[in-house]
Design an enzyme around this catalytic site. Structure first.
Site, mmCIF file in Angstrom:
data_model
loop_
_atom_site.group_PDB
_atom_site.id
_atom_site.type_symbol
_atom_site.label_atom_id
_atom_site.label_comp_id
_atom_site.label_asym_id
_atom_site.label_seq_id
_atom_site.Cartn_x
_atom_site.Cartn_y
_atom_site.Cartn_z
ATOM 1 N N ALA A 13 0.832 -1.202 0.000
ATOM 2 C CA ALA A 13 0.000 0.000 0.000
ATOM 3 C C ALA A 13 0.865 1.249 0.000
ATOM 4 O O ALA A 13 0.636 2.211 0.726
ATOM 5 C CB ALA A 13 -0.961 -0.006 1.185
ATOM 6 N N GLY A 52 10.847 14.532 -6.985
ATOM 7 C CA GLY A 52 9.652 14.851 -7.753
ATOM 8 C C GLY A 52 9.315 13.825 -8.802
ATOM 9 O O GLY A 52 9.908 12.746 -8.854
ATOM 10 N N PHE A 117 15.921 18.046 -13.648
ATOM 11 C CA PHE A 117 16.341 16.778 -13.071
ATOM 12 C C PHE A 117 17.366 16.121 -13.984
ATOM 13 O O PHE A 117 17.433 16.428 -15.176
ATOM 14 C CB PHE A 117 15.129 15.856 -12.860
ATOM 15 C CG PHE A 117 14.967 15.432 -11.418
ATOM 16 C CD1 PHE A 117 14.688 16.347 -10.442
ATOM 17 C CD2 PHE A 117 15.108 14.099 -11.053
ATOM 18 C CE1 PHE A 117 14.551 15.965 -9.109
ATOM 19 C CE2 PHE A 117 14.977 13.696 -9.730
ATOM 20 C CZ PHE A 117 14.695 14.635 -8.757
ATOM 21 N N GLN A 231 20.304 0.524 -9.338
ATOM 22 C CA GLN A 231 20.745 1.915 -9.407
ATOM 23 C C GLN A 231 21.450 2.371 -8.133
ATOM 24 O O GLN A 231 20.908 2.236 -7.038
ATOM 25 C CB GLN A 231 19.541 2.817 -9.649
ATOM 26 C CG GLN A 231 19.901 4.301 -9.688
ATOM 27 C CD GLN A 231 18.796 5.114 -10.344
ATOM 28 O OE1 GLN A 231 17.823 5.458 -9.709
ATOM 29 N NE2 GLN A 231 18.962 5.408 -11.620
ATOM 30 N N HIS A 233 22.356 5.681 -6.378
ATOM 31 C CA HIS A 233 22.086 7.127 -6.400
ATOM 32 C C HIS A 233 23.383 7.826 -5.998
ATOM 33 O O HIS A 233 23.990 7.455 -4.990
ATOM 34 C CB HIS A 233 20.961 7.471 -5.424
ATOM 35 C CG HIS A 233 20.436 8.861 -5.598
ATOM 36 N ND1 HIS A 233 21.189 9.971 -5.314
ATOM 37 C CD2 HIS A 233 19.247 9.318 -6.051
ATOM 38 C CE1 HIS A 233 20.477 11.068 -5.582
ATOM 39 N NE2 HIS A 233 19.294 10.689 -6.026
ATOM 40 N N LEU A 243 19.222 9.515 1.639
ATOM 41 C CA LEU A 243 19.144 10.153 0.322
ATOM 42 C C LEU A 243 19.210 11.677 0.411
ATOM 43 O O LEU A 243 18.481 12.298 1.171
ATOM 44 C CB LEU A 243 17.821 9.741 -0.339
ATOM 45 C CG LEU A 243 17.496 10.359 -1.693
ATOM 46 C CD1 LEU A 243 18.484 9.893 -2.748
ATOM 47 C CD2 LEU A 243 16.072 9.993 -2.112
ATOM 48 N N GLU A 246 18.391 14.415 -5.846
ATOM 49 C CA GLU A 246 18.839 14.997 -7.111
ATOM 50 C C GLU A 246 18.236 16.387 -7.320
ATOM 51 O O GLU A 246 18.767 17.212 -8.058
ATOM 52 C CB GLU A 246 18.370 14.055 -8.230
ATOM 53 C CG GLU A 246 18.898 14.339 -9.595
ATOM 54 C CD GLU A 246 18.667 13.136 -10.521
ATOM 55 O OE1 GLU A 246 19.020 12.000 -10.135
ATOM 56 O OE2 GLU A 246 18.114 13.329 -11.602
ATOM 57 N N ARG A 286 22.149 9.229 -13.287
ATOM 58 C CA ARG A 286 22.667 8.690 -12.029
ATOM 59 C C ARG A 286 23.774 7.664 -12.232
ATOM 60 O O ARG A 286 24.720 7.620 -11.456
ATOM 61 C CB ARG A 286 21.520 8.059 -11.240
ATOM 62 C CG ARG A 286 20.561 9.115 -10.743
ATOM 63 C CD ARG A 286 19.367 8.523 -10.045
ATOM 64 N NE ARG A 286 18.513 9.617 -9.591
ATOM 65 C CZ ARG A 286 17.332 9.449 -9.035
ATOM 66 N NH1 ARG A 286 16.844 8.223 -8.863
ATOM 67 N NH2 ARG A 286 16.619 10.481 -8.645
ATOM 68 N N HIS A 354 19.921 2.473 -4.516
ATOM 69 C CA HIS A 354 18.706 3.279 -4.402
ATOM 70 C C HIS A 354 17.497 2.595 -5.005
ATOM 71 O O HIS A 354 16.397 2.708 -4.470
ATOM 72 C CB HIS A 354 18.966 4.605 -5.124
ATOM 73 C CG HIS A 354 17.839 5.580 -5.062
ATOM 74 N ND1 HIS A 354 17.288 5.997 -3.875
ATOM 75 C CD2 HIS A 354 17.153 6.236 -6.038
ATOM 76 C CE1 HIS A 354 16.320 6.882 -4.127
ATOM 77 N NE2 HIS A 354 16.199 7.018 -5.434
ATOM 78 N N GLU A 378 7.922 -0.304 -8.267
ATOM 79 C CA GLU A 378 9.323 -0.737 -8.302
ATOM 80 C C GLU A 378 9.467 -2.256 -8.334
ATOM 81 O O GLU A 378 10.447 -2.779 -8.871
ATOM 82 C CB GLU A 378 10.099 -0.156 -7.108
ATOM 83 C CG GLU A 378 11.603 -0.375 -7.222
ATOM 84 C CD GLU A 378 12.407 0.267 -6.101
ATOM 85 O OE1 GLU A 378 11.843 1.109 -5.373
ATOM 86 O OE2 GLU A 378 13.588 -0.074 -5.964
ATOM 87 N N ARG A 389 17.377 3.967 -14.661
ATOM 88 C CA ARG A 389 16.192 4.804 -14.535
ATOM 89 C C ARG A 389 16.576 6.274 -14.407
ATOM 90 O O ARG A 389 17.549 6.605 -13.728
ATOM 91 C CB ARG A 389 15.401 4.398 -13.290
ATOM 92 C CG ARG A 389 14.209 5.293 -13.020
ATOM 93 C CD ARG A 389 13.383 4.801 -11.872
ATOM 94 N NE ARG A 389 13.992 4.994 -10.569
ATOM 95 C CZ ARG A 389 14.002 6.142 -9.894
ATOM 96 N NH1 ARG A 389 13.464 7.235 -10.406
ATOM 97 N NH2 ARG A 389 14.552 6.209 -8.694
#
Lengths: 593, 252
Positions: A13, A52, A117, A231, A233, A243, A246, A286, A354, A378, A389
């Site tokens: 959820a 975002g 971005f 990935q 990050h 984190l 970015e 990235r 990440h 994901e 990504r």
């Protein structure tokens, strides 16, 4: 065992699961939707996304631009028809979130603002300061409470799917508070359980990100696709891996090494401009930025912190007012977790795991090969991320494909025969209880988890070597054997988190194995999978294809391949900075000719 | 997981309670090795991984945004993930479940009633002017956003409920977090559901139960200022009461 009969069951959820639940409730108001999560929905890891979500809005932007950025960013391993569908539906999902109350940051005239971005040619990242995932998740959760037909099972842990007669018919879930089991039957099941970053040591992920749904589907014969693409990050706090979005670089932050030198110019991302331009320098993708860090570290040009080597993310020139407006969470995190005032001191950062680009194989309708089973977010591999990504495509993915999954599950449930729990449910309960009661060799699962994470970091890190990957594969096989002889310290039923963690570790080991074996089999370098043992180049002749990891009882996964769907963007040279700009101009000329 | 073990240790006194074994909760002490960057949460993780796997506590993001790990640290409600052991040295540090909530096990309390309160105040936009997606976004200026922005930052960690004496005395009190969420929607220029929400908090367990102690805002880790939400709604509720009387009088 209790029994609950639903029409649709959604596991997870977070953003994707909630979006799927709302879509299903709207598509089929007469249906009962069981929404299962091992945490209260607002704790799901979507909450930690910062920067975002993509959606084309600027007049100088286009869906073609978003398509090209995504396909190039994925090093041409994307399903291009799916990317077309995706970019065509992002913006309406962002608007939908706005209607539901998501507090997107605004321009002075009241329109929604967008930020730059990494790897994106034009500004198209919708943001809610630097708490975008938090606000999306809370908006979706709160909105979901409008629909009484969504029956939540908060803090229920899924131990297995119910698969019978060649289709999925529900799942067996464990109430974490009571330790009692419930069989939830449903004619369609959506997995939306998120990624698996916790199989690595240094990562940005919450403790719950253990790949549960991937392993559940995988054990029932659904292939995991492109699992080798993990990935890193590039900007995370050393040690904790927290984190640092970015979005900082989107707002103009700079990355420098110990000599205060903007080192990205040495890695094909220049030339340097005072503020990074789109697809140049700090606004590169990235994978490239994380790889550049790896080289800087080996050149001895990083700064040493008590938590390890780092480079510096400099936000000082943005000024305190802008930082407070655009990046308040980053300021708070830097203060609390690194003791740094971002307005006066650069933040030490380094890459950390990440995101899992790969996942449960699904088609453009989010349907897996197992009838009745859908996946979104994901945990899935719908095909938009390819080998790397782009930042701000994952939050958009949650909403675009979460909605598709909810609608498709409703349509499937409408025509499917009734579901039953039967023997598979009893077997799932018995297996989970056997783990609780087992008296093994006295080993704690916590020790195994650390060994797994250290081995994954060594063998499947930013750069990879055949013999190291092989060693990781072997370590994982040994860990799976040792897992069979675990001893739990806690044998009670209420809130037995020792038990839950042990089941999670079982899931993690499956997912880690799929990653390591898929990585070993890919004898080329592409996107986030970079080798240093003779396979440094991309090899479109032999490896322009997805990998599929197939589960095998008591054996290592079998790796096969599947073709990539290329509709309109033939594989080209992937470049950023000045070369990227030249290549794009050349491509345009060819198209116009 | 620290690679080299720190010599520094600190005592964590953790309240333990297992419903199938214990008649009542009692403290158990653990010695934890710590470094200056370690949080209380990391201390608990060390206990669970190395000393006692049965210790139960909630956690996930470890960056103060998921709201899972609220607990009483030396008697005050805090997030375990952003409270650091160095600040509590030399210890001992007392860790208990969030007060004012029933204990389910060890540091885990019942969350369901709090979530029901959130659900009771219609926590979603009831559009003032319905719009289709094709019609695009609503306009909302930064100033209009400021009306509700801080209330939208609530992470549902429940520290404010643990600090609230009124909630301690009356578990049915709607409480600061749900009031903040109510104000988050009532203050949103896109929303038209103000009346329905005000009706929800008019009763004896509603906004008037608050005795304006203000501890809720002091303990909030996100500067949401729920006390301000409560106050705004007291004046709105008073006005609403007055207007509803007028409406009734006009009808009769």
């Amino acid at each position: 065992m209790e029994h609950f009969d639903a029409d649709i069951l959604i596991l997870g959820a977070g953003g994707a699961g909630l979006r799927a639940a709302i879509a299903a409730a709207e598509a089929a108001p007469e249906m009962t939707i069981a929404l299962v999560s091992k945490v209260y929905p607002m704790r799901s890891h979507t909450v930690a996304a910062e920067g975002g979500s993509a959606g084309v809005v600027r007049p100088n932007d286009s869906l073609d631009n978003h398509f090209n950025d995504t396909v190039e960013g994925g090093d041409w391993l994307c399903e291009q028809d799916v990317v077309d569908y995706f970019v065509g539906h992002c913006t309406r999902e962002m608007i939908q979130l706005e209607h539901w109350g998501c507090p997107w940051s605004r321009l002075p005239d009241g329109h929604v603002n967008v930020r730059k971005f990494g790897g994106m040619k034009i500004e198209r990242t919708w943001f809610a300061a630097d708490r975008s995932g938090f606000h999306i998740l809370h908006t979706l959760f709160q909105t979901s409470t409008k629909y009484p037909q969504i029956r939540r099972f908060d803090e229920f842990f899924c131990v297995d799917l119910i698969v019978d007669d060649g289709r999925v018919q529900g799942a067996v879930v464990l109430s974490m508070a009571s330790g009692e089991f419930t069989a939830i039957t449903a004619r369609a099941v959506v997995i939306a359980t998120g990624g698996a970053g916790r199989v690595f040591r240094q990562n940005t992920n919450g403790g719950i990100v253990t790949g549960d749904g991937m392993a559940l589907a995988y054990r029932h014969g659904v292939p995991l696709r492109d699992m080798e693409f993990v990935q890193y990050h590039p900007t995370c706090l050393p040690g904790t891996g927290i984190l640092i979005t970015e979005g900082c670089r989107g707002e103009g932050a700079l990355l420098v090494n110990k000599d205060n030198y903007r080192y990205l110019q040495d890695y094909g991302l220049g030339p340097v401009t005072p503020e990074p331009r789109n697809k140049f320098m700090e606004l590169g993708p990235r994978d490239r930025l994380s790889q550049a860090f790896w080289h800087e570290e080996r050149k001895g040009r990083t700064v040493t912190t008590p938590q390890g080597e780092a480079v510096l993310l400099d936000l000082r020139h943005l000024g305190r007012a802008k930082l407070q407006e655009r990046l308040p969470l980053i300021c708070e995190l830097a203060q609390h977790f690194a003791g740094i005032d971002a307005a006066t001191t650069p933040i030490p950062v380094r890459p950390a795991v990440h995101y899992t680009m790969g996942g449960i194989l699904v088609d453009i309708n989010t349907a897996s090969p197992l009838p009745g089973l859908f996946a979104a977010g994901e945990c899935s591999s719908v095909g938009i991320h390819g080998a790397n990504r782009l930042g701000s495509n994952s939050l958009a993915e949650l909403t675009v494909f979460g909605r598709v999954a909810g609608e498709q599950a409703a349509a499937f449930a409408r025509q499917a025969p009734a579901a039953k729990a039967g023997d598979p449910a009893k077997a799932a309960e018995a297996k989970a209880l056997a783990l609780l009661q087992s008296h093994g060799g006295g080993e704690r699962h916590a020790a195994l988890r650390v060994e797994m994470a250290v081995s994954m970091e060594k063998g499947c890190g930013i750069y990879r070597l055949g013999d190291e990957m092989l060693e990781t594969c072997n370590t994982l096989a040994t860990l799976k054997q040792r897992y069979q002889a675990l001893t739990l310290e806690d044998r009670s039923r209420a809130w037995n988190t020792d038990w839950i963690s042990a089941i999670e570790l079982g899931f993690q080991l499956e997912v880690a194995e799929a990653m390591a074996h898929a990585a070993l089999a890919r004898k080329e370098s592409r996107g986030a999978h970079q080798r240093l043992d003779g396979f440094e180049a991309r090899d479109d002749v032999n490896f322009l294809s997805h990998s599929l990891a197939h589960y095998q009882d008591d054996a290592a996964p079998r790796i096969s391949t599947m073709p990539v769907k290329i509709t309109r963007s033939p594989p080209g040279q992937r470049a950023y900075g000045a070369l990227g700009e030249q290549l794009e101009a050349a491509r345009k000329e060819t198209t116009h000719a | 997981m620290p690679e080299t073990r720190s010599d520094k240790t600190i005592e964590l006194r953790v309240l333990r309670y297992c419903p199938s074994k214990d008649a009542e909760p009692s403290f158990q002490s653990f010695q934890v090795h710590y470094t200056d960057d370690m949080s209380v949460l990391q201390g608990l993780q060390q206990i669970k991984a190395e000393l006692d796997g049965s210790l139960a506590f909630r956690w996930s993001c470890r960056m103060a945004v998921c709201g899972s790990c609220g607990m009483m640290v030396n008697g005050a409600p805090m997030l375990a993930c952003n409270t650091f052991l160095r600040e509590l040295a030399p210890g001992p540090v007392t860790l208990e479940p969030l007060q004012n909530f029933p204990i389910e096990r060890d540091l885990i309390v019942t969350v369901g009633d709090f979530v029901k309160k959130i659900e009771s105040i219609y926590p979603y936009i009831m559009p003032r002017q319905p719009k289709t997606v094709e019609q695009g976004t609503y306009l909302q200026t930064p100033a209009e956003m400021q009306e509700y922005a801080s209330f939208a930052d609530c992470i549902n960690c429940m520290l404010c409920y643990a600090a609230c004496p009124q909630f301690g005395a009356n578990p049915d009190f709607i409480g600061p977090g749900a009031m903040a969420l109510l104000q988050r929607y009532n203050g949103d220029s896109r929303d038209g559901g103000q009346q329905a929400r005000l009706d929800q908090i008019r009763g004896e367990d509603g906004v008037w139960s608050c005795t304006a102690v203000g501890l809720c805002s002091e303990v909030c880790p996100k500067q949401v200022d729920p006390a301000n939400a409560v106050n705004q709604n007291k004046s709105k509720s008073a006005l609403d009461f007055f207007l509803s009387r007028l409406r009734t009088e006009n009808v009769t």
